[in-house]
Design a protein around this motif. Structure first.
Motif, PDB file in Angstrom:
ATOM      1  N   UNK A  51       2.039  15.008 -21.470  1.00  0.00           N
ATOM      2  CA  UNK A  51       3.390  14.862 -20.920  1.00  0.00           C
ATOM      3  C   UNK A  51       4.483  14.889 -21.985  1.00  0.00           C
ATOM      4  N   UNK A  52       4.240  14.243 -23.133  1.00  0.00           N
ATOM      5  CA  UNK A  52       5.268  14.227 -24.183  1.00  0.00           C
ATOM      6  C   UNK A  52       5.518  15.628 -24.739  1.00  0.00           C
ATOM      7  N   UNK A  53       4.464  16.442 -24.817  1.00  0.00           N
ATOM      8  CA  UNK A  53       4.625  17.824 -25.289  1.00  0.00           C
ATOM      9  C   UNK A  53       5.426  18.648 -24.293  1.00  0.00           C
ATOM     10  N   UNK A  54       5.090  18.544 -23.011  1.00  0.00           N
ATOM     11  CA  UNK A  54       5.815  19.290 -21.978  1.00  0.00           C
ATOM     12  C   UNK A  54       7.298  18.924 -21.991  1.00  0.00           C
ATOM     13  N   UNK A  55       7.588  17.644 -22.074  1.00  0.00           N
ATOM     14  CA  UNK A  55       8.981  17.186 -22.080  1.00  0.00           C
ATOM     15  C   UNK A  55       9.694  17.647 -23.343  1.00  0.00           C
ATOM     16  N   UNK A  56       9.013  17.576 -24.485  1.00  0.00           N
ATOM     17  CA  UNK A  56       9.617  18.007 -25.744  1.00  0.00           C
ATOM     18  C   UNK A  56       9.959  19.494 -25.725  1.00  0.00           C
ATOM     19  N   UNK A 101      15.484  15.295 -33.865  1.00  0.00           N
ATOM     20  CA  UNK A 101      14.545  14.695 -34.828  1.00  0.00           C
ATOM     21  C   UNK A 101      13.407  13.939 -34.157  1.00  0.00           C
ATOM     22  N   UNK A 102      13.664  13.340 -33.008  1.00  0.00           N
ATOM     23  CA  UNK A 102      12.605  12.643 -32.276  1.00  0.00           C
ATOM     24  C   UNK A 102      11.537  13.640 -31.843  1.00  0.00           C
ATOM     25  N   UNK A 103      11.974  14.794 -31.339  1.00  0.00           N
ATOM     26  CA  UNK A 103      11.041  15.837 -30.899  1.00  0.00           C
ATOM     27  C   UNK A 103      10.248  16.386 -32.080  1.00  0.00           C
ATOM     28  N   UNK A 104      10.948  16.735 -33.169  1.00  0.00           N
ATOM     29  CA  UNK A 104      10.268  17.313 -34.336  1.00  0.00           C
ATOM     30  C   UNK A 104       9.226  16.354 -34.908  1.00  0.00           C
ATOM     31  N   UNK A 105       9.599  15.094 -35.059  1.00  0.00           N
ATOM     32  CA  UNK A 105       8.675  14.126 -35.658  1.00  0.00           C
ATOM     33  C   UNK A 105       7.508  13.845 -34.720  1.00  0.00           C
ATOM     34  N   UNK A 106       7.755  13.865 -33.420  1.00  0.00           N
ATOM     35  CA  UNK A 106       6.643  13.710 -32.481  1.00  0.00           C
ATOM     36  C   UNK A 106       5.641  14.845 -32.646  1.00  0.00           C
ATOM     37  N   UNK A 107       6.127  16.091 -32.728  1.00  0.00           N
ATOM     38  CA  UNK A 107       5.230  17.228 -32.889  1.00  0.00           C
ATOM     39  C   UNK A 107       4.408  17.118 -34.172  1.00  0.00           C
ATOM     40  N   UNK A 108       5.039  16.694 -35.264  1.00  0.00           N
ATOM     41  CA  UNK A 108       4.316  16.555 -36.527  1.00  0.00           C
ATOM     42  C   UNK A 108       3.323  15.398 -36.473  1.00  0.00           C
ATOM     43  N   UNK A 109       3.662  14.352 -35.756  1.00  0.00           N
ATOM     44  CA  UNK A 109       2.726  13.242 -35.571  1.00  0.00           C
ATOM     45  C   UNK A 109       1.509  13.714 -34.778  1.00  0.00           C
ATOM     46  N   UNK A 110       1.751  14.485 -33.728  1.00  0.00           N
ATOM     47  CA  UNK A 110       0.651  15.000 -32.919  1.00  0.00           C
ATOM     48  C   UNK A 110      -0.243  15.913 -33.762  1.00  0.00           C
ATOM     49  N   UNK A 111       0.357  16.792 -34.547  1.00  0.00           N
ATOM     50  CA  UNK A 111      -0.408  17.662 -35.438  1.00  0.00           C
ATOM     51  C   UNK A 111      -1.257  16.833 -36.395  1.00  0.00           C
ATOM     52  N   UNK A 112      -0.661  15.801 -36.941  1.00  0.00           N
ATOM     53  CA  UNK A 112      -1.334  14.910 -37.889  1.00  0.00           C
ATOM     54  C   UNK A 112      -2.554  14.260 -37.230  1.00  0.00           C
ATOM     55  N   UNK A 113      -2.365  13.721 -36.040  1.00  0.00           N
ATOM     56  CA  UNK A 113      -3.450  13.017 -35.345  1.00  0.00           C
ATOM     57  C   UNK A 113      -4.579  13.974 -34.968  1.00  0.00           C
ATOM     58  N   UNK A 163      -2.522   7.607 -33.927  1.00  0.00           N
ATOM     59  CA  UNK A 163      -2.274   7.956 -32.531  1.00  0.00           C
ATOM     60  C   UNK A 163      -1.353   6.942 -31.853  1.00  0.00           C
ATOM     61  N   UNK A 164      -1.510   5.671 -32.197  1.00  0.00           N
ATOM     62  CA  UNK A 164      -0.734   4.636 -31.519  1.00  0.00           C
ATOM     63  C   UNK A 164       0.759   4.717 -31.808  1.00  0.00           C
ATOM     64  N   UNK A 165       1.155   5.430 -32.842  1.00  0.00           N
ATOM     65  CA  UNK A 165       2.586   5.628 -33.079  1.00  0.00           C
ATOM     66  C   UNK A 165       3.200   6.528 -32.005  1.00  0.00           C
TER      67      UNK A 165
END
Length: 439
Positions: free
Chosen positions: A300-305, A341-353, A367-369
């Motif tokens: 859901x977070x990816x779709x919204x982003x 910036x919220x969207x970009x950092x979320x994507x990089x966090x997802x990539x990281x995880x 992941x919990x972040x």
């Protein structure tokens, strides 16, 4: 009679909610929600009512949290807390203590917070965890309020964001389990939003987050990248990935380079965990994320982003085209850019995880972040009425109903749903939820 739409009656609202908290905290929380829903749509006019809602929700969920039967990591934190009068401040900071499974110097700010709270609360375990829970939730809600107010997002979006995180069961059950990380997440996400809105870094919050839990350094560093605060072109995206991906691929080498032999406990501890390809210890077994849970959050977070980025790109192209230029769209472009910036950092966090499949503890921890991005992103799927209101209402009700239906199904035990909805404030502070609360 109190005019619910008149923010000048905020004192009456506060008194009403405060009295209800004594009689029934759940009803008090719901009353603050009603005040927020009926308040003026203008943030300037309804600010104090929305803040009353924030604090009421935070108090209520923290009361629910202290009905938890102490177990797991929380047991170790409790033993450390109860032994502070014997340990002393110096040993608390610098010695290796069995209470935490390692040295407390790896998280010095949390150790200081624990030491202070021990003396402020008179050694009350119950009050200690109430304050920690309050400190975990409040920065997330204040960050949501600050960002949405700056974006001039509808009030309903803000209320939805608060309710979704409050009643997100998977997040709730971890708040008094991964205590240091959840507290660090709240501080670092507020520091990110502070940078977005105020256009300057809050170094105290960033440093405190990292010194509460070292893993917060990832988001802290990303928040310092100036490119993230405007539209990212292809070249910038490739440059960022060229820096991030090698760090992930060669994580063991990087960890040894930045941490080993530095003499800084927090850095060495974080680096050892980052470079680890297995689970750290017996207590960490099972600390890996199922793919299903990751999909449930990341999906859901990816779709919204993606929807947010598409909308922004469309408005950006209109503003750059002089023939199609729409003043109303261009006027809101700067406000909408604050979510980038919220969207970009979320994507990089997802990539990281997703990249750490061979390092389950790292994957599990980071992941919990992603939970901290839920109130900032979930409410922003739609931009037009009537879909906005329908979506906010549906999302909020889904998480609220799910919270109560699935309550006590996580393996950790809390007071039952009936008690949470009907008991007085006295119940939360005197109930025998675990023997350690009575020490």
């Amino acid at each position: 009679m109190i005019d619910l739409k008149d923010n000048s009656n905020i004192n009456g609202q506060i008194i009403t909610v405060a009295l209800l908290f004594v009689v029934n905290p759940f009803v008090a929380m719901l009353t603050s929600l009603v005040f927020a829903l009926l308040a003026n749509k203008d943030y300037q006019q309804s600010d104090r009512t929305l803040l009353l809602f924030i604090y009421s929700v935070t108090i209520w969920i923290s009361l629910v949290n202290i009905t938890k039967a102490i177990s797991g990591d929380q047991g170790r934190y409790t033993r450390l807390f109860l032994s502070i009068h014997e340990i002393g401040f110096f040993n608390m900071l610098f010695e290796s203590l069995g209470y935490t499974g390692g040295t407390t110097s790896k998280d010095p700010v949390f150790s200081i917070i624990t030491w202070i709270l021990y003396w402020l609360t008179g050694g009350s375990v119950r009050l200690y965890y109430f304050i920690l829970s309050f400190g975990i939730y409040l920065p997330h809600f204040l960050a949501t309020h600050k960002l949405f107010k700056a974006m001039e997002a509808p009030k309903g979006a803000f209320i939805c964001g608060v309710l979704v995180l409050t009643f997100f069961s998977q997040y709730f059950v971890m708040t008094l389990q991964l205590i240091r990380q959840m507290l660090a997440a709240g501080l670092v996400i507020y520091a990110l939003v502070y940078r977005i809105v105020e256009k300057k870094n809050n170094w105290w919050l960033l440093a405190s987050a990292v010194l509460i839990h070292t893993s917060a350094i990832y988001i802290a560093i990303l928040s310092l990248i100036p490119w993230f605060y405007s539209w990212m072109n292809f070249k910038r995206v490739m440059t960022v990935l060229a820096i991030i991906v090698p760090v992930i691929v060669f994580n063991s080498f990087v960890a040894n380079f930045i941490g080993m032999g530095s003499g800084i406990s927090a850095l060495e501890y974080g680096a050892s965990r980052f470079g680890q390809t297995g689970l750290a210890d017996e207590a960490s077994k099972g600390a890996s994320m199922s793919f299903g849970i990751m999909i449930m959050v990341f999906g859901p977070l990816t779709i919204i982003s993606v929807a947010i980025l598409k909308r922004y790109k469309k408005s950006l192209s209109i503003c750059n085209d002089q023939e199609e230029k729409n003043e109303e769209i261009c006027k809101t472009e700067s406000e909408n850019s604050k979510i980038l910036p919220v969207v970009y950092i979320f994507f990089l966090l997802m990539l990281f995880v997703l990249s750490f499949t061979k390092s389950p503890l790292v994957q599990y921890r980071f992941f919990y972040y992603s939970y901290s991005f839920i109130p900032l992103l979930i409410p922003l799927l739609f931009k037009k009425e009537p879909w906005e209101s329908i979506y906010w209402t549906s999302a909020s009700l889904f998480f609220i109903i799910r919270f109560f239906v699935s309550h006590n199904s996580s393996g950790w035990r809390y007071a039952d749903v009936f008690s949470l909805c009907t008991e007085t404030l006295y119940y939360y502070w005197t109930g025998n939820f675990h023997w350690m609360y009575l020490l």
